[in-house]
Design a protein around this motif. Structure first.
Motif, mmCIF file in Angstrom:
data_model
loop_
_atom_site.group_PDB
_atom_site.id
_atom_site.type_symbol
_atom_site.label_atom_id
_atom_site.label_comp_id
_atom_site.label_asym_id
_atom_site.label_seq_id
_atom_site.Cartn_x
_atom_site.Cartn_y
_atom_site.Cartn_z
ATOM 1 N N GLU A 1 0.804 -1.042 0.467
ATOM 2 C CA GLU A 1 0.105 -0.128 0.131
ATOM 3 C C GLU A 1 0.711 1.262 -0.136
ATOM 4 O O GLU A 1 0.816 2.112 -0.282
ATOM 5 N N ALA A 2 1.983 0.929 0.684
ATOM 6 C CA ALA A 2 2.671 2.118 0.708
ATOM 7 C C ALA A 2 3.671 2.870 -1.126
ATOM 8 O O ALA A 2 3.520 3.876 -0.883
ATOM 9 N N GLN A 3 3.543 1.299 -1.439
ATOM 10 C CA GLN A 3 4.112 1.794 -2.582
ATOM 11 C C GLN A 3 3.138 2.463 -3.510
ATOM 12 O O GLN A 3 3.144 2.953 -4.278
ATOM 13 N N ARG A 4 2.152 2.025 -3.680
ATOM 14 C CA ARG A 4 0.931 2.502 -3.906
ATOM 15 C C ARG A 4 0.871 3.731 -3.970
ATOM 16 O O ARG A 4 0.649 4.616 -4.999
ATOM 17 N N ILE A 5 0.404 4.207 -2.835
ATOM 18 C CA ILE A 5 0.704 5.854 -2.301
ATOM 19 C C ILE A 5 2.246 6.358 -3.088
ATOM 20 O O ILE A 5 1.287 8.024 -3.388
ATOM 21 N N SER A 6 3.094 6.175 -2.645
ATOM 22 C CA SER A 6 4.470 6.683 -3.277
ATOM 23 C C SER A 6 3.987 6.592 -4.900
ATOM 24 O O SER A 6 4.281 8.019 -5.149
ATOM 25 N N ASP A 7 4.377 5.806 -6.073
ATOM 26 C CA ASP A 7 3.645 5.738 -7.245
ATOM 27 C C ASP A 7 2.185 7.047 -7.613
ATOM 28 O O ASP A 7 2.566 7.906 -9.000
ATOM 29 N N GLU A 8 1.347 6.405 -6.898
ATOM 30 C CA GLU A 8 0.470 7.553 -7.472
ATOM 31 C C GLU A 8 0.775 9.054 -7.465
ATOM 32 O O GLU A 8 0.448 9.814 -8.497
ATOM 33 N N LEU A 9 1.475 9.336 -6.652
ATOM 34 C CA LEU A 9 1.556 10.212 -6.181
ATOM 35 C C LEU A 9 2.933 11.196 -7.074
ATOM 36 O O LEU A 9 2.582 12.046 -8.087
ATOM 37 N N ASP A 10 3.665 10.370 -7.577
ATOM 38 C CA ASP A 10 5.209 10.359 -8.418
ATOM 39 C C ASP A 10 4.376 10.925 -9.490
ATOM 40 O O ASP A 10 4.576 11.489 -10.642
ATOM 41 N N ASP A 11 3.270 10.281 -9.861
ATOM 42 C CA ASP A 11 2.821 9.503 -11.424
ATOM 43 C C ASP A 11 1.845 11.224 -11.398
ATOM 44 O O ASP A 11 1.666 11.577 -12.413
ATOM 45 N N LEU A 12 1.615 11.767 -10.501
ATOM 46 C CA LEU A 12 1.148 13.239 -10.532
ATOM 47 C C LEU A 12 2.634 14.349 -10.597
ATOM 48 O O LEU A 12 1.139 15.899 -11.201
ATOM 49 N N VAL A 13 2.839 13.985 -11.298
ATOM 50 C CA VAL A 13 4.262 14.547 -11.430
ATOM 51 C C VAL A 13 3.884 15.050 -12.959
ATOM 52 O O VAL A 13 5.449 14.064 -13.200
ATOM 53 N N PRO A 14 3.842 15.994 -14.032
ATOM 54 C CA PRO A 14 4.690 15.533 -15.122
ATOM 55 C C PRO A 14 6.403 15.755 -15.353
ATOM 56 O O PRO A 14 7.163 16.043 -14.071
ATOM 57 N N PRO A 15 7.019 14.951 -16.152
ATOM 58 C CA PRO A 15 8.533 15.395 -16.483
ATOM 59 C C PRO A 15 8.522 16.456 -16.030
ATOM 60 O O PRO A 15 10.244 16.616 -15.708
ATOM 61 N N ALA A 16 8.680 17.173 -17.085
ATOM 62 C CA ALA A 16 8.707 18.699 -17.128
ATOM 63 C C ALA A 16 9.247 19.206 -15.661
ATOM 64 O O ALA A 16 9.647 20.329 -15.103
ATOM 65 N N VAL A 17 7.855 19.464 -14.700
ATOM 66 C CA VAL A 17 7.411 19.887 -13.079
ATOM 67 C C VAL A 17 9.165 18.935 -12.898
ATOM 68 O O VAL A 17 9.604 19.459 -12.120
ATOM 69 N N GLY A 18 9.249 17.851 -13.093
ATOM 70 C CA GLY A 18 10.249 16.917 -12.110
ATOM 71 C C GLY A 18 11.460 17.477 -12.167
ATOM 72 O O GLY A 18 12.045 17.310 -11.307
#
Lengths: 450, 450
Positions: free
Chosen positions: A286-303
């Motif tokens: 579940e922790a990994q899922r939360i982490s992935d969800e968050l990362d996916d909310l950030v477009p590469p340009a912003v990252g």
């Protein structure tokens, strides 16, 4: 002494993408209801203190792409920290209240006065995080044409801290008898003008406030340069430190504790808190899922923009899935954050994409992620191996991340005997295991010992 | 428009001897519980606002006799006002929160930010009382060798107020969409850097806070010099005025209202509040008894010291029961208080003793004393004859004096249709009948009209 746990109380999660997460609260900009809820969660967990980072400027207006991608964690729409913590003092009873204030663009009188006020209002729960301001643009809001040079900032900071402490010691603890019968409101023998005259400041004093309940509100500092570490050893009660690995954190811990002797201080008079973002789930998955969800909310340009900002190097020229370039020889910002990112990316042979995803939980340095047991294991290891005396915890999504931390990790730490079940004392100093400072204006021996 | 009633919220009564009265609360120095109680009394009475006077220094340390006789109303042991009002915001819902801050020893950025914060925290109830600091000693706490010259203080104040308002207008009211779906936290088109560069300050902006709920927190001013009156006409929403007689108050009222046209303002855009100490009893005899009890708590030496301080003239050489000397040609301080005292003492042919007893309710200028009907008569007369738009009420003994005012006088004013039965609006501006200012950064017509 139990582990210290501070809560990052900026009303946005530490992850760049967090505010877009469905569980993040709506309308985080200057929202007092959110701040109250976060404070209550921290106090229900019996955490030591709320910590508010701060700055005095809106960043990235000269970089349109980055500015358009601004997230709440860039703090363009926030409360002034002392004002906020004074409000939160009225809806909490035990948790400490630590606000960041700059020594470069404020006056010692005002800072001494505001934190004395907050300490009286909160019954001894105030703390001052002393910063010299690293963001160059802030200078332009205070009649400067350019950033104040680093050496000058630190020289001013040393003198500033000395004055603030002197002002807090203006009055003896029993200087205000307030005796109706005799008509003696104050005792004229129990006040001392400071009469400070130094290179940067002249401040007569005395302060127009009784001595704070804690004697001195708790002083925090964070600089990891040599001068920054000396400032902490001289003036701080707590240090907020960021190192990316336990090995480096142990070196910094020993370095800071070793510096105390020069100032006649014992090793336990300075507490070292390690900055960490905690993503915890009912399970590791579940922790990994939360982490992935968050990362996916950030477009590469912003990252990439964030990676550029944190490392001080333009990263958009490097292939996203190519190896992270060796920037270890370059200057990567005044705190330890940039260096830690670069070192970790190189050690773990990350790609550029992996590197930016790894820092999206923006407090960076450390990300403790997993089940409650796994997170508690990491915290216990750092604590027992003298990498820190405790943690400055940022949740990835607020308020749910902090709720989850309090509900899942804190009980696990208690089971291991590492964290309190009740607040030990009345003041923040009591809870942190820090002594109440002697009044240097009225105890010559204390003064001589400095 | 109903009468405006503000409560002097400094946690000491306005009478020099009050803190020794059996009904005065114990331990008034920096006591948050007292402040909370007073705030709640004001809100129960549906008063418009709490007003905190302030200064940045401890006075009279160079005059041992006067210093030894210090009372809480000299404010040697107080809260910083914004910090206190932010705390009080959390225990009240409607009452306005007005704090004094100097333009001479602070930075426009900090002042704009703190009051924006207080306005957000309180949901639109903040007010800033702009002062230039009249007490010479305060300069010594801010790296000055001597008091800043009056002309320089006012020049700085005009520029300071302009910058603060400009910073409050940094963002359009809808600049923070905080839209999770699109990922747009802020709208880059809805922010303007201020880029102020003037004689005293350079401030780039924008402020790191959304526009305050009131647009601009309500601005108060108090100076009664020509420059002070111009500053009020240019920048203030409310003026705190002190005149000893209704005739003089009517002249001042007209003078201030007439100055508004020059700045394109309507007469009702500036509210004038007259400072008054109210001693009310169930009967006139009870009010007189309370008044005598208070006067008797002050030894003649202390009374003379206060008279000296307020008139700026050493009074101890004059016989206590001889006639009050003609000081009308002398400079008696920068506000109207000293002049009003001298004029009244001469008009009423007071002795020196009578004169000092008359000013022991320290807000002076006016003392409305008597039964509820008698006090309401005086308030109604001043209000209807355009001597003021309302009052800044100080109670002689807190909290009982304020309780008595709310219990006895406020209902009498309501019976006469002079005062509200419920708060009219959500913000302090709403309750005061003041318009929400247009944002000058985003409405060219509003800017052109200034």
């Amino acid at each position: 002494m139990p582990m210290i746990i501070a809560a990052n109380a900026n009303a946005q999660g530490s992850h760049v993408g967090e505010w877009r997460h469905p569980d993040a609260w709506d309308r985080p900009a200057s929202n007092i209801e959110n701040a109250v809820r976060l404070a209550r969660i921290a106090e229900e967990g019996k955490l030591d203190l709320l910590f508010l980072a701060d700055g005095n400027g809106v960043r990235n207006m000269d970089k349109p792409d980055l500015f358009a991608a601004t997230s709440p964690s860039d703090r363009p729409g926030v409360f002034e920290p002392v004002t906020l913590l004074s409000a939160l003092a009225m809806v909490t009873k035990h948790v400490g209240l630590v606000a960041t204030t700059t020594t470069t663009y404020d006056e010692p009188w005002h800072v001494a006065r505001r934190f004395a006020s907050l300490d009286h209002i909160s019954g001894g729960r105030a703390g001052w995080n002393l910063v010299t301001t690293s963001n160059p643009g802030d200078a332009l809001n205070f009649s400067h044409d350019a950033h104040v040079e680093r050496g000058d900032r630190y020289e001013r900071a040393f003198e500033f801290a000395e004055i603030v402490k002197g002002l807090w010691d203006s009055w003896a603890d029993d200087a205000f008898p307030q005796d109706k019968a005799s008509g003696r409101f104050l005792d004229p023998a129990k006040v001392r003008a400071l009469n400070h005259a130094g290179k940067n400041f002249k401040v007569a004093g005395p302060l127009n406030a009784p001595r704070p309940p804690q004697g001195h509100p708790v002083v925090f500092s964070a600089g990891q340069s040599e001068t920054g570490k000396d400032l902490s050893a001289r003036h701080a009660d707590c240090v907020f430190a960021i190192e990316g690995t336990i090995e480096r954190a142990r070196v910094l811990y020993k370095d800071l504790k070793d510096r105390l002797e020069k100032y006649g201080r014992s090793p336990d008079s300075l507490k070292i808190l390690s900055g960490v973002t905690i993503i915890v789930g009912e399970t590791a998955a579940e922790a990994q899922r939360i982490s992935d969800e968050l990362d996916d909310l950030v477009p590469p340009a912003v990252g990439l923009d964030y990676l550029s900002k944190m490392t001080g190097t333009k990263m958009s020229g490097y292939p996203l899935d190519g190896p992270f370039p060796d920037l270890s020889g370059e200057h990567v910002g005044p705190t330890g954050i940039g260096k830690a990112i670069v070192a970790k990316a190189l050690e773990q042979k990350m790609t550029v994409r992996e590197a930016y995803r790894s820092i999206l939980p923006q407090m960076a340095g450390n990300l403790f992620k997993g089940s409650a047991k796994e997170v508690a294991d990491q915290m216990e290891q750092w604590y027992r191996q003298e990498a820190c005396d405790g943690f400055m915890v940022a949740a990835p999504v607020v308020p749910v991340g902090m709720e989850r931390f309090v509900r899942l990790v804190v009980p696990e730490l208690r089971r291991r005997g590492l964290f309190r079940t009740e607040y030990e004392g009345r003041t923040l100093r009591d809870n942190l295991g820090l002594a109440r400072p002697a009044n240097r204006s009225f105890s010559p021996t204390a003064k001589a010992a400095e």
